[in-house]
Design an enzyme around this catalytic site. Structure first.
Site, short mmCIF file in Angstrom:
data_model
loop_
_atom_site.label_atom_id
_atom_site.label_comp_id
_atom_site.label_asym_id
_atom_site.label_seq_id
_atom_site.Cartn_x
_atom_site.Cartn_y
_atom_site.Cartn_z
N ASP A 1 14.41 58.40 15.18
CA ASP A 1 14.61 59.74 14.60
C ASP A 1 14.37 59.68 13.10
OD1 ASP A 1 15.97 62.45 14.16
OD2 ASP A 1 16.29 62.15 16.29
N SER B 1 15.91 68.53 21.03
CA SER B 1 16.28 67.34 20.24
C SER B 1 17.76 67.05 20.38
CB SER B 1 15.98 67.57 18.76
OG SER B 1 14.62 67.44 18.48
N HIS C 1 0.83 -1.21 0.00
CA HIS C 1 0.00 0.00 0.00
C HIS C 1 0.86 1.26 0.00
CE1 HIS C 1 -2.83 2.99 1.71
NE2 HIS C 1 -3.81 2.23 1.22
#
Length: 1544
Positions: free
Chosen positions: A925, A1324, A201
């Site tokens: 950033d 910043s 099989h």
């Protein structure tokens, strides 16, 4: 064997011989103990399994354990008593326990028949990388089908193995893996303990899937041709789990699945099945689910118990279930009777008759004894009289297979077998034989009894052509016995009379006396149909390797060829979507995709318990209430639909929701047409589906209204989607439509069934509706198509905005172990709100689907999405939803600064020991310029830290090669920005981490840039440029573009940075001040701090107005900006003798004394601001022009002056801008001057013949500093003023740092200059100073928390300038700055590295602080991600946060104000130290500290104190603030905290 019922021959269904077998053990049986999904630690899992058995007092656990599964899931096969099994089932560690069961085993012509010829298009290289895993009876390695001629080595992904066993020659480059599983350890007397195939099989199914091309394959000269599999170039891996005597046990099947998944197969083919009503106890369903989670599609046979209804097996929706169909070839044997009559029988008989006729008898007439008469008509063994059989043909009725063996064993010639079943499935006979129907049987029986000498002959079998396809009678039928919502089977494929390879170890029939052996055989069964579809799945995957299992399944299902209900009376319950169509499955146009979340929602909708679902998916339990419910009648995006009629007297309405994903041409428009049967109304919304390159998924709704019907009536309708495009008509070979457009059928397989159960009368009646969906697609190039699509997309964009959505973390965490990826949860949320908003709209068409931009998993829990107003409203109904915040567009807010801060290389903080630590700074950033010298890794010999999980993301002009040991990671986030501002113009910006603004490059080099000799800007500020932490690693996260920074992008960057493993986050970004529960930056930063990450943020550039400070959350280090003592002097000498010190980055020569012009003397209206076109060349030429700041950029003003012929410029501050001067790289001689100088100059200009000269002195030092910058935002915090903000100040004015060479220093279009360093100002720029300092301190004190580092920087800060005077404030009327301008003071890194004491704060402390703000439970859930509840038995006050400063709020209308706060300090200085407190009391306030002395005896010791603030007398006004400080001093340390008492 007497009395047994008819059954299929073993060649048809090998599983028959295994039915009903169980383990025989009077005391103990084998049970499967299921613990869940794949364990992270296999060794620990194995130990847990042992421990569970030990808890049951099992002494010899090793003896009890049959097998341990830990590779792909966590399970155990063990011999247990029933009591032990029940006890284990109740244990906490165990998901489920169920008994081991045994299952049944369920091509020259077939591939050509279904349209996959040898000449079919192939991707041979990719096909050779496909690995098909089969769970079966083993394999025959020496078969030509598995030779490896021309094959290269196995794919690199293959993790499997192959050994040498008995009768097994081993593997090769075709058959790359072979294993066997016989976990009960008992030898099979009829099998071999190796992967070798004794049954045949497995060899047959494996060669059907992927067998090599073998010419001249045949059986007895029949079915002659070239044998091959669907994918001859694919690899095969065999897992032997089925055995001749015992069948296929659960424990062996589970082991086979585990091995296949772990080994790396792409497709699993399993022609095995057993009946079950519970997915949770179905090993094949469980194994297939785990395979699906790993991207592996499982194809399984439908079963061989047809034509009875509801006999189908392997019916889980994540399995592709295959029924069997016949091809247009069959095998017939002619029976010629002595009276000349001829009949055709079915079967394969290879025997030529040796004489013209043989005596013919009926088995019913020749019993061995009278008692055998009933059995003899079936020719059952030992029921016939041998003397009456010898030399004769025997006519028998079918009861058992193998009657020809019985007849031959008694000396007979052969057998004519009458049967009412399986006539469409010819069987191999080991002696002359054929099978006839009962009508022919009656004729033969009548002939036998009509003459004294009946005779006949069976001629050799011949191959004949028959009508096809048809559904095999043995193929199991629906409806689905477990779920009435899922149509099964999915498709059918050839499964009748299939020629494929066979084993040499078994005869063709396996019957006693059979001497027929062959390399090939013909078999029938759904076992044979299954590998056909497995091969098609592998074929499709070779073209689309990234498609999910559901997508491949959908492609196969929706392109199947329709079959005839006239031929197949069971209709779609027999053939599902139809006959598989391999070539069309390659290009389905649209697919219905699903993932494990989809299936879990389906299981919840089906009503399974959480524990049962947990058993399937691999967890202890699943809480369905925490899941988003599936929508529609079936709660699944399945490629078919099935509906049940609930009432025999009323109309039934079914609503189905579906999502299709476009996998065809990017730009397509599909239109719907409907055909509904009588009594049924079908509507679809929308009626047009538009796809574009950016919109690949569309949803639609189908509403079915069915009137009552007679029982067991089946009707069908159809929905057809059509798309037109002209270019591939000839390639497809489509037919012409009556309107002249060409239609190529893409999908004929969306079926809708109505299923009715009449419980009121006590029996089940079936009502069926078929809805056949045929997506038809032909292509036509047309301008109109483009216009229509553009219009549709435009409409879809209306009323849409981007939102950041916060979700309850507990809702997603509960699913992590089953879903594996929270993105799937959020995709389900998108589906849910689409359905909800559509339902609320009365079923109307939604303008467009929501668009999921990002998912956030680490810093916050949630997602960002583009939503309509209705979709946003629908979010409130979604389980786990907390809040939604509109996406905000935020803004971006040093040769000398290290020296100004007191840092000296080789000393103090900057020693090699501290600098050697691998601290990683994440910069969120505008990106980075990776080629800049500041980011080279020269001298960095240490490898990138192993904890780093980030990547260098490829994008526009950015590759992985741009990163190194310095710049170790770079990513870009722009979905939120583009959703608001439109697609980025890549001619001016980059869809990558590359910096087009300059800001990100500047901040990154300020924080951690390498030392660069000779850095300057036009010769100014010349020296050695270096970042604060010049040896730290940098990871750049680009979230800012020319138009700003979308919060959704910023959050994605922060979330990824935390996941990647940064130590410090630098956020020079800011928006508006708002409550923390709506401040997404604050929420994300808290998540970062929870992971031990220090977060520095800019205070904002909105000063000098009060209460303008941003980023005020107490867990963020909020940084103000101040000056250094360096200036770039440009002295202005007026004609009246007055002299003023200005500043400029102009590097040319000084001017002579020249005429001054201003306002009207320089030009027309606007000339005072020097805007474009306002200056008159006749008035300006050769003169110095005076310009007011305020409209144009400063450099642009200079460009206007130069253009008009001016010789110089004086740039004047307004009164509100004060004395602060920010320098600019001017293009002509210019000087910027403060407000007081400006006032004098304006007065002087009004005099007669005003003149001036500008003298440039370059870079000078020694100015009074620091001074708080006028632009630096001030406190107190606008929303929650319960802590002093900002926290500290740092250099942020006129800072030199790295700059991209493609960005001009002035950032104006007309400025063509290029620099490598530039001077800019802002908070910043002060922020990355503190980020870099935090990195140094982190390197020196790696065990310090973010709060401890922050405390050190705050309590060591100074408040006196370099002239020993209080720090001044350029933006204040008062000359002295306050804590609302500088917080605790100016950072002093050397002192911060050894602060003596720190005020530490845990993540939970911050949450308690938020509780003290009286936030609601929903607001707290948003911030804490749903996993924190405020205590109800504790009185919390805001002042008790262990913060290094004191913000006290008094009632301005009260005279008796007081407050008492508690603080705890940790000794990080000398072990034995005594501190004495000194309070500098704010005006009008008494400060009482208890105790006044803190004596520490060891390092790390914590001591607490209280401080009381008591108002003294009556305040003169009801508002205002008084400042003071509290200092803990010792002989070495001074630990200072500012105090601000505000009356409000």
């Amino acid at each position: 064997m007497s009395g047994s019922s008819p059954c299929i021959h073993s060649n048809l269904l090998l599983l028959v011989i295994f039915a009903g077998l169980t383990l025989i053990n009077a005391e103990k049986k084998v049970y499967i103990v299921y613990f869940g999904g794949r364990p992270d630690d296999r060794q620990a899992a194995a130990q847990t399994q042992q421990d569970v058995l030990s808890k049951c007092d099992i002494v010899d656990t090793e003896e009890s354990i049959v097998h341990s599964y830990t590779k792909s899931f966590n399970a155990l096969a063990a011999k247990l008593s029933e009591d032990e099994a029940q006890k284990i089932a109740g244990m906490e560690e165990v998901v489920s326990v169920f008994p081991n069961r045994y299952h049944k085993l369920h091509t020259t012509k077939s591939w050509d028949f279904i349209g996959l010829p040898r000449t079919a298009r192939r991707q041979l290289k990719q096909e050779s990388n496909i690995i098909v895993g089969l769970l079966d009876t083993g394999i025959t390695p020496q078969s030509e089908s598995f030779a490896d001629n021309g094959f290269g080595p196995p794919p690199a992904k293959w993790k499997g193995s192959c050994g040498r066993f008995a009768n097994f020659s081993g593997c090769n480059n075709k058959l790359i893996g072979a294993k066997y599983f016989k976990l009960d350890g008992k030898p099979d007397p009829d099998d071999i303990l190796s992967p070798v195939d004794v049954e045949g099989h497995g060899t047959h199914t494996a060669s059907t899937v992927a067998g090599n091309i073998v010419k001249n394959a045949n059986l007895f000269g029949l079915a002659k041709g070239t044998a091959r599999g669907a994918v001859p170039s694919a690899r095969v891996a065999m897992y032997k789990v089925c055995w001749v005597s015992t069948g296929c046990s659960d424990m062996d099947l589970l082991a086979g699945f585990e091995a296949a998944i772990a080994d790396g197969v792409d497709v699993i083919s399993i022609s095995i099945g057993g009946f079950t009503f519970n997915y949770a106890e179905d090993i094949i369903a469980i194994g297939a689910f785990h395979a699906m989670k790993k991207g592996i599609l499982t194809i399984a046979s439908a079963g061989n118990d047809g034509p009875d209804e509801s006999t189908i097996v392997n019916h889980a929706p994540w399995i592709l279930t295959v029924g069997a169909s016949g091809i247009d070839r069959s095998f017939r044997s002619k029976v010629v009777l002595g009276n000349g009559k001829t009949f055709l029988g079915s079967g394969l008989s290879a025997f030529d008759p040796k004489q013209k006729n043989y005596p013919l008898v009926s088995g019913a007439d020749i019993p061995k004894t009278k008692a055998d008469k009933e059995n003899s008509r079936f020719c059952i063994e030992d029921s016939l009289d041998p003397t009456k059989v010898k030399g004769k043909l025997v006519y028998c009725e079918l009861e058992e297979w193998g009657v020809e063996s019985v007849v031959k064993g008694l000396g007979g010639i052969g057998a004519i077998v009458e049967s009412t079943v399986f006539l469409d499935t010819p069987q191999i006979f080991m002696a002359p034989g054929t099978m006839i129907n009962d009508t022919v049987g009656q004729a033969i029986d009548g002939y036998i009894h009509s003459t004294r000498t009946p005779s006949g002959v069976i001629q050799r079998t011949k191959e004949v052509k028959i009508p096809a396809p048809f559904v095999a009678s043995f193929s199991s039928r629906g409806p689905n016995p477990v779920s009435q919502h899922i149509l099964k089977p999915d498709v059918v494929a050839p499964g009748v009379d299939i020629l494929a390879s066979y084993t040499p170890l078994k005869s063709l029939t396996g019957l006693k006396g059979d001497t027929q052996f062959s390399k090939f055989t013909i078999m029938s069964g759904t076992s044979m149909a299954c590998p056909h579809v497995s091969g098609v799945a592998a074929y499709v995957k070779s073209f689309h390797p990234k498609w999910s299992p559901a997508a491949i399944k959908s492609a196969i299902t929706t392109t199947a060829k329709p079959m005839s209900r006239r031929v197949n009376k069971d209709g779609e319950f027999a053939y599902g979507a139809g006959q598989v169509n391999p070539l069309r499955a390659l290009s389905p146009g649209l697919v219905y995709d699903m993932n494990e979340t989809s299936y879990i929602q389906f299981l919840c909708h089906e009503g399974l318990s959480g524990k049962s679902i947990g058993a399937i998916v691999g967890s202890k339990s699943v809480n369905c209430s925490s899941l988003l419910p599936g929508h529609g009648n079936d709660a699944l995006n399945y490629p078919t639909m099935q509906l049940s009629l609930k009432d025999k007297n009323e109309t039934t309405v079914g609503v189905f929701r579906r999502t299709v994903t476009n996998v065809g041409p990017a730009q397509s428009v599909y239109k719907a047409t409907i055909e509904a049967p009588q009594g049924v109304k079908i509507t679809v919304t929308p009626t047009t589906l538009v796809f574009s390159p950016t919109v690949q998924a569309r949803r639609f709704k189908v509403v079915v209204k069915a009137k009552p019907m007679a029982s067991k009536k089946m009707v069908s309708g159809s929905l057809t989607w059509r798309s037109h495009r002209h270019i591939i008509i000839k390639v497809i070979g489509c037919q012409q439509h009556q309107l002249g457009s060409c239609f190529v059928k893409l999908c004929d397989s969306l079926f809708l069934w109505l299923y009715k159960t009449l419980l009121s009368i006590g029996y089940s009646s079936l009502f069926w509706i078929e809805k056949k969906r045929s997506i038809i697609m032909a292509y036509r190039i047309s301008l109109l198509l483009v216009v229509l699509m553009a219009a549709a997309i435009s409409i879809a964009s209306e009323d849409k905005a981007t939102y950041v959505v916060h979700m309850d973390k507990t809702q997603t965490t509960a699913l992590d172990h089953t879903l594996g990826d929270s993105k799937k949860w959020y995709e389900a949320v998108m589906d849910s709100i689409t359905e909800l908003s559509a339902e609320e709209d009365g079923g109307g068409e939604e303008a467009s689907d929501p668009e999921l931009l990002y998912t956030y998993e680490t810093a916050i829990t949630g997602f960002a999405a583009r939503l309509s107003t209705k979709q946003l409203e629908s979010l409130n109904k979604v389980e786990g939803f907390l809040s939604a915040v509109p996406d905000e567009m935020m803004s971006l807010q040093t040769t000398y600064s290290p020296q100004f801060l007191g840092l000296k290389f080789g000393r103090g903080l900057l020693t090699s020991r501290n600098l050697a630590n691998d601290v990683i700074i994440g910069i969120v950033d505008s990106g980075i310029w990776p080629e800049h010298d500041s980011f080279k890794d020269r001298g960095m010999t240490r490898p990138v830290p192993s904890r780093w999980k980030g990547v260098c993301e490829q994008g526009t002009k950015f590759t992985a090669k741009n990163c190194n040991k310095k710049l170790i990671g770079a990513r870009a986030y722009y979905k939120g920005y583009e959703a608001t501002a439109g697609k980025i113009d890549e001619t001016v910006d980059f869809r990558s981490a590359r910096d087009s603004q300059g800001h990100g490059t500047h901040t990154a080099s300020t924080a951690a840039g390498h030392m660069i000799d000779g850095a300057s800007s036009f010769g100014m500020a010349k020296g050695v440029a270096a970042g604060m932490s010049c040896t730290a690693r940098i990871a750049a996260y680009k979230a800012c573009y020319a138009g700003g920074c979308a919060t959704s992008d910023i959050l994605a960057a922060i979330d990824q940075a935390v996941s990647d493993g940064v130590d410090v986050l630098s956020l020079s970004i800011g928006g508006s001040s708002q409550p923390y529960y709506t401040d997404v930056l604050a929420i994300a930063s808290l998540g970062a701090v929870q992971h031990g990450i220090f977060v520095a943020a800019a205070a904002g550039n909105s000063g000098p107005s009060s209460s303008t400070v941003i980023n005020t959350a107490p867990w963020m280090m909020t940084v103000a900006a101040s000056t250094m003592d360096r200036s770039f002097t440009a002295i202005v000498n007026l004609g009246n003798g007055e002299t003023f010190d200005g500043e400029s980055l102009y590097s040319g020569t000084s001017t002579e004394q020249l005429s001054l012009v201003y306002d009207q003397s320089a030009g027309g209206a606007g000339a005072k601001y020097c805007t474009s076109g306002t200056l008159s060349p006749d008035l300006v030429k050769g003169k110095i022009v005076v310009c007011e700041r305020g409209i144009n950029r400063e450099v642009e003003m200079g460009q206007e002056v130069e253009k008009a012929g001016g010789a110089g410029m004086l740039l004047l501050n307004t009164e509100s801008q004060g004395e602060e001067i920010r320098v600019d790289p001017h293009v002509l001689p210019a000087s910027s001057l403060g407000a007081s100088a400006a006032k004098s100059i304006r007065n002087y200009i009004s005099s007669e013949n005003p003149t001036a000269s500008i003298v440039f002195n370059g870079t000078t030092f020694g100015n009074q500093a620091p001074v708080i910058a006028s632009f630096s935002s001030r406190g107190p915090a606008h929303t929650e003023p319960y802590v002093i903000k900002p926290d500290v100040t740092a250099p942020g004015v006129n800072i030199l740092a790295a700059w991209p060479p493609t960005v001009s220093p002035s950032k104006t279009k007309s400025d063509n200059r290029s620099v490598l360093f530039n001077v800019i100002s802002g908070t910043s720029i002060s922020c990355p100073h503190v980020s870099g300092l935090a990195a140094i301190i982190k390197g020196a004190h790696q065990d310090w928390s973010p709060a401890a580092i922050k405390s050190a920087l705050m309590t060591s800060a100074y408040t006196l300038d370099n002239k020993k005077a209080p720090i001044s404030d350029t933006g204040s009327e008062s000359p002295t700055a306050t804590p609302f301008a500088y917080g605790s003071g100016h950072v002093d890194p050397e002192r911060a590295s050894n602060p003596g004491l720190v005020y530490d704060i845990s993540y939970e402390d911050y949450l308690y602080y938020l509780c003290s703000l009286k936030y609601s439970s929903s607001q707290m859930a948003t911030i804490s991600r749903g996993n924190f509840s405020c205590p109800t038995d504790t009185d919390l006050q805001t002042g008790d946060l262990n913060y290094p400063s004191f913000a006290v709020l008094f009632d301005g209308n009260s005279h008796n104000n007081s407050a008492t706060y508690k603080r705890t300090v940790t000794n990080v200085g000398y072990a034995t130290t005594t501190y004495v407190v000194q309070a500098h009391e704010p005006e009008g306030v008494s400060v009482i500290v208890e105790p006044k002395v803190l004596k520490f005896k060891q390092n790390g010791q914590k001591l607490s104190y209280t401080v009381s603030f008591v108002q003294l007398g009556q305040k003169s006004s009801s508002s205002g603030t008084s400042f003071g400080s509290l200092v803990w001093g010792s002989s070495r340390y001074s630990v200072r905290s500012p105090i601000a008492v505000t009356w409000q």
